[in-house]
Scaffold this active site. Structure first.
Site, PDB file in Angstrom:
ATOM      1  N   GLU A  43       0.840  -1.195   0.000  1.00 40.67           N
ATOM      2  CA  GLU A  43       0.000   0.000   0.000  1.00 40.67           C
ATOM      3  C   GLU A  43       0.877   1.247   0.000  1.00 40.67           C
ATOM      4  O   GLU A  43       1.924   1.295   0.652  1.00 40.67           O
ATOM      5  CB  GLU A  43      -0.883  -0.009   1.253  1.00 40.67           C
ATOM      6  CG  GLU A  43      -1.761   1.221   1.417  1.00 40.67           C
ATOM      7  CD  GLU A  43      -2.486   1.259   2.758  1.00 40.67           C
ATOM      8  OE1 GLU A  43      -3.533   1.918   2.844  1.00 40.67           O
ATOM      9  OE2 GLU A  43      -2.001   0.627   3.728  1.00 40.67           O
ATOM     10  N   LYS A 109      -9.598   2.374  -2.038  1.00 42.92           N
ATOM     11  CA  LYS A 109      -9.756   1.792  -0.711  1.00 42.92           C
ATOM     12  C   LYS A 109     -11.113   2.159  -0.116  1.00 42.92           C
ATOM     13  O   LYS A 109     -11.463   3.332  -0.002  1.00 42.92           O
ATOM     14  CB  LYS A 109      -8.623   2.280   0.194  1.00 42.92           C
ATOM     15  CG  LYS A 109      -8.591   1.650   1.579  1.00 42.92           C
ATOM     16  CD  LYS A 109      -7.382   2.182   2.353  1.00 42.92           C
ATOM     17  CE  LYS A 109      -7.265   1.575   3.737  1.00 42.92           C
ATOM     18  NZ  LYS A 109      -6.101   2.141   4.473  1.00 42.92           N
ATOM     19  N   CYS A 143      -5.347  -2.918   2.807  1.00 42.84           N
ATOM     20  CA  CYS A 143      -5.048  -2.785   4.231  1.00 42.84           C
ATOM     21  C   CYS A 143      -6.260  -2.959   5.154  1.00 42.84           C
ATOM     22  O   CYS A 143      -6.687  -4.064   5.423  1.00 42.84           O
ATOM     23  CB  CYS A 143      -4.348  -1.447   4.470  1.00 42.84           C
ATOM     24  SG  CYS A 143      -3.386  -1.407   6.011  1.00 42.84           S
TER      25      CYS A 143
END
Length: 260
Positions: A43, A109, A143
């Site tokens: 990331e 995300k 994540c």
């Protein structure tokens, strides 16, 4: 169906220095000694996990997208990882899925890390991405998405064979990282890959790595522990298909889909 060779990079990141990080990754990717199908980077691999989006964001025609295209073409593989992108005045923690022909898909995300104030800087994504690549269906996430099993769920309307997460996951929560990654593989009857960074960032956060590739039973196939480098493993399609044929948990799940 074909097997899939996966390579992932675990590395320290230079704080907010995209050129230095691309140079570091050039060296890591030069270590690929055999052909691969998929290369996975952490990331925010150009900056570290930074909230300085206004200063650091790149456009979709910026240098890192060009760099990804060059490596995808050179290695005849998809290259993926997330960077800070600016688009139409908004900032995104955007995963880029770049193919050897230069075409790409994106995933923004979904779950922004409120403990770091990520929601005050970045715009969340609304759509999950599932890509078909060389006979495998792959769902790449970012994540904090790892903590939300409904978003990660292997759904009949959008099934996948490999679930992957790119991350900057701190060492203080490494037990959650290893536990949840294994759980996502088992509950979704899919291979799972988590690619984290190592080292320390400018905020004093330590990263232990623990990047790993697991099979659909939750068994470890490749582990980086705390070591830097590029790690490669070939996923055997016949093994996944045989396990799913003999263990039909995906057919017994609850019939629901995630709403808006």
């Amino acid at each position: 169906m074909p097997d899939l060779t996966v390579s992932f990079v675990q590395t320290k990141l230079h704080w907010q220095d995209a050129a230095a990080n691309r140079a570091t990754l050039d060296v890591a990717l030069a270590g690929l000694s055999s052909p691969t199908d998929l290369i996975v980077l952490p990331e925010m691999f150009t900056t570290g996990f930074s909230m300085e989006a206004e200063a650091l964001a790149e456009p979709m025609d910026g240098p890192t997208v060009a760099w990804l295209r060059a490596h995808a073409a050179a290695h005849h593989a998809v290259v993926t990882g997330s960077i800070i992108i600016e688009e139409n005045g908004a900032y995104y923690n955007r995963l880029l899925w770049v193919r050897p022909d230069g075409s790409l898909s994106t995933y923004d995300k979904r779950h922004l890390f409120t403990l770091a104030g990520e929601q005050h800087t970045y715009t969340p994504g609304t759509t999950r991405l599932v890509e078909e690549w060389r006979g495998w269906r792959i769902c790449p996430l970012v994540c904090y998405d790892l903590r939300f099993p409904v978003w990660s769920r292997n759904q009949p309307v959008q099934p996948y064979d490999l679930l992957l997460y790119v991350a900057n996951w701190p060492a203080v929560r490494r037990t959650a990282w290893t536990t949840l990654l294994r759980a996502r593989a088992i509950e979704n009857v899919a291979c799972a890959l988590g690619v984290n960074r190592i080292g320390q960032d400018a905020n004093g956060h330590e990263y232990a790595g623990d990047s790993a590739l697991l099979d659909a039973k939750g068994n470890y196939l490749a582990e980086a522990h705390a070591q830097p480098g590029i790690f490669t493993h070939t996923l055997r399609r016949a093994e996944l298909d045989e396990f799913r044929a003999n263990f039909g948990a995906l057919n017994d799940g609850d019939a629901f889909e995630l709403g808006t």
